[in-house]
Design an enzyme around this catalytic site. Structure first.
Site, PDB file in Angstrom:
ATOM      1  N   PRO A  18      33.706  36.782  28.145  1.00  0.00           N
ATOM      2  CA  PRO A  18      34.543  37.545  27.183  1.00  0.00           C
ATOM      3  C   PRO A  18      35.962  37.637  28.102  1.00  0.00           C
ATOM      4  CG  PRO A  18      33.337  38.998  28.487  1.00  0.00           C
ATOM      5  CD  PRO A  18      32.574  37.730  28.644  1.00  0.00           C
ATOM      6  N   GLY A  26      40.582  28.071  32.485  1.00  0.00           N
ATOM      7  CA  GLY A  26      39.326  28.891  33.372  1.00  0.00           C
ATOM      8  C   GLY A  26      38.651  28.215  34.309  1.00  0.00           C
ATOM      9  N   LYS A  27      39.048  26.968  34.562  1.00  0.00           N
ATOM     10  CA  LYS A  27      38.342  26.385  35.316  1.00  0.00           C
ATOM     11  C   LYS A  27      37.996  27.068  36.910  1.00  0.00           C
ATOM     12  CE  LYS A  27      40.591  22.450  35.591  1.00  0.00           C
ATOM     13  NZ  LYS A  27      41.560  22.883  34.871  1.00  0.00           N
ATOM     14  N   LYS A  38      38.846  21.498  45.778  1.00  0.00           N
ATOM     15  CA  LYS A  38      39.941  21.254  44.799  1.00  0.00           C
ATOM     16  C   LYS A  38      40.595  20.228  45.096  1.00  0.00           C
ATOM     17  CE  LYS A  38      42.570  22.759  41.106  1.00  0.00           C
ATOM     18  NZ  LYS A  38      42.033  22.975  39.544  1.00  0.00           N
ATOM     19  N   ASN A  63      34.803  30.229  27.461  1.00  0.00           N
ATOM     20  CA  ASN A  63      35.544  31.216  28.218  1.00  0.00           C
ATOM     21  C   ASN A  63      36.575  31.523  27.094  1.00  0.00           C
ATOM     22  OD1 ASN A  63      36.562  32.585  30.056  1.00  0.00           O
ATOM     23  ND2 ASN A  63      38.165  30.980  30.374  1.00  0.00           N
TER      24      ASN A  63
END
Length: 245
Positions: free
Chosen positions: A210, A16-17, A39, A177
């Site tokens: 969530p 989840g980065k 990135k 996360n």
């Protein structure tokens, strides 16, 4: 004033980065900050109208409000979704972190906040000698750790934090996360990590995200404690003459 900058890494790949980085960008944009994400190394690309594109890079680009040339956003675009040192070797494309540093400095001249997203976890190799952490060391950036909540996450989180500290980097904070929505005892897992991170690294928990459908950066941003993160970054920025623990 120099840009406030942050290096986002995770306890694993696919944790989840980019999801979190997009939410951070959205939050800073809402505070009228000029924001951009880099990135530096992206692994996995598809050919679209004759141009190789990486999905994570495109998502970050959509949430940034500063326009940069593609080579600054992702200096090293690797076509295979494999470990960077393998993908770079297959393409005959050696990764030079001093070039990444140059791209970062160009971006930092144009923005108030720069989010630099790593590739994989903190110890993922980028060549025979260096790993992802060497990029953060070169850029002198504090670390935000995304902890993917699933079985084994306590061990992954503590090992990642230890690796960060061992390399002399500062853990600015962490985000939980939810990767596995059916994980049992998730609250107890979060508390176990929180206690240890507070005690050993003074690294605050900055949000619990969530499981959400799709890339909902607007929704995700509502779960982040941006005010605490900004306070932490400003403190670290003010003490940047000695940026590492």
């Amino acid at each position: 004033m120099k840009a406030l900058s942050l290096f986002v890494t995770g306890t694993d790949t696919g944790i989840g980065k980019t999801f979190v980085s997009c939410a951070l960008l959205r939050s800073f944009c809402a505070r009228d900050q000029r924001v951009v994400a880099l990135k530096p190394i992206a692994a996995g690309a598809k050919l679209h109208n004759g141009v190789w594109l990486n999905e994570d890079t495109e998502l970050l680009l959509d949430e940034s409000n500063v326009t940069l040339q593609p080579h600054l956003i992702t200096p090293y675009l690797l076509r295979e979704p494999v470990a960077p040192h393998i993908g770079a070797a297959h393409q005959g494309l050696p990764i030079d972190i001093s070039y990444i540093q140059s791209c970062y400095h160009d971006a930092a001249q144009l923005a108030d906040v720069v989010i630099v997203e790593g590739v994989g976890g903190v110890c993922v190799p980028i060549d025979e000698m260096k790993d992802t952490s060497d990029i953060a060391i070169m850029l002198k950036l504090p670390i935000l750790l995304v902890v993917g909540l699933r079985l084994g996450c306590i061990n992954h989180a503590l090992l990642s934090a230890e690796a960060i500290a061992t390399r002399g980097l500062t853990l600015a904070g962490w985000i939980a996360n939810v990767v596995d929505p059916y994980m049992t005892c998730s609250a107890e897992n979060i508390e176990a990590v929180r206690q240890r991170f507070d005690r050993q690294y003074s690294a605050p928990l900055l949000g619990i995200i969530p499981r959400l459908d799709g890339n909902r950066s607007d929704k995700t941003a509502s779960y982040l404690d941006i005010d605490t993160l900004l306070k932490r970054l400003r403190y670290l920025h003010a003490h940047q003459s000695n940026p590492f623990r």
